[in-house]
Scaffold this motif. Sequence first.
Motif: not given
Length: 355
Positions: A122-133, A138-142, A163-172
Motif C-alpha cells: 500500500x505504501x508503494x501504491x501511494x508513492x509509486x511515482x517515487x520509483x525511478x525508471x 531503484x527504490x530502496x526500502x528500509x 516504520x517503513x521509509x523509502x528512497x530513490x537510489x542509484x548504484x551503491x
Amino acid sequence: MDIPNKYSIAIEKTNNSRLNQVDFDNLKFGQIMSDHMLVAEYDDGDWQQVSIIPYQDLVISPALSSIHYGQSIFEGVKAYKFKDGTVSIFRPDQNWERFNRSAARLQMPEVPREIFLDGLKKLLQVDSSWVPDRPGTSLYIRPFMFATESALGVHPSKSYKFIIITSPVGAYYSKPLKLKVETHYTRAAEGGVGFSKNAGNYALSLYPTQLANNEGFDQLMWTDAKEHRYIEEAGTANLIFQIGNKIITPHGNTILHGITRKTIMELAESWGYETEQRKVSVQELLNGIKEGVVLDAFAAGTAATVTPISTIGYNGELFELPEVETREFSKRVLDYLNQLRYGESEDPFGWNFIV
C-alpha cells in the motif's frame, strides 16, 4: 492477501510533495526520502493502528530504551519499475522472514505479514511515482523497528515502533571493490547476533572500516572472531567466489544470510554449477588467487547488488583478482537479475512481488 480489519491502514497523503525537487538522473544512495512512510505501534502485547503518513521527524524521549539498550533492527529491500509502469518489489517475503528472525533474537515482537508485506504494498501504491525508471536505479526500502519504552533498566521494552521509509537510489558502489582482510577487530562471534540485521552490528564496523579507508581500501573482509582464519562477509554485503567450477560462499551464524546471496546460489544451482556454502579460509582464497583458480569474486547484497572485487589486501600484501571483463559468472548473474527485476524477462521463480 487483504489486510484484516484488525490491521486496517489509515492513509494520510501529503499536501506538499517533494517529487518535483528530485533530480532522478543524479541520485545519491540514501540521501532523498519519498513523500510517505508507514508507521505501526506495538503496545499492550499487540500491534495497534497502522498508518501511512507524510514523511516526518520523530519525537522521542531521552529515556528511549532503544537508545540505551540497542533494541533496533532493520531490513533492506528494493522496488523496480518495469517499462510499462508496473512496480515490483524483489523477494520481500524473504526480508519479512529474516526481519522476524532478527526480532526474535533481540527479544522483540514479530511483525505480522499483513503489516509488513501488505503495508509495504500500500505504501508503494501511494508513492509509486517515487520509483525511478532510469537504468540502474531503484527504490530502496528500509523497514525498521525499535524499542520505544521510556524507562531505564535492562529489560525488553514493552512497546515498539515499526516504520517503513523509502528512497530513490542509484548504484551503491560505482567501481570494483578493494577489500582489506581484517585480522584484529571483530564484527560478530559465535553465539552472538551476527546473523541478525541489527543496528549494533554496523556500529561495531565503523571504526575498523575507517582505518581501512585510510589505507586506501573500500571495505573490510571480516574474519572469524576466534582465529581470524575464516572469511565471513564484507561490511555491507555477503561474499561469493568462483573457485574452479564451484560457486562458494562463506556460511555460518556469524554472518547475515543475505537475500541476494541466497538468490545467486539458487540461480547457480539451476544453471548447473556445483555450489557450496561452507567455511572458506583466508589462505584457501589467497592460494587460489596465486594459482589462478579463483575466477570470480564479488560482493552480493540488496544495496551492493553484484559488485566485483578487484583487490584483496592481507598483512601488507595485495592480491589482484582477474580482470572484471573476463568474469563470466558474475556478469551472467547481474544481467539475469537486471532483466528479471525490471520485468524484461520471464519470472520462473516467482520472485517479483507486483505492487
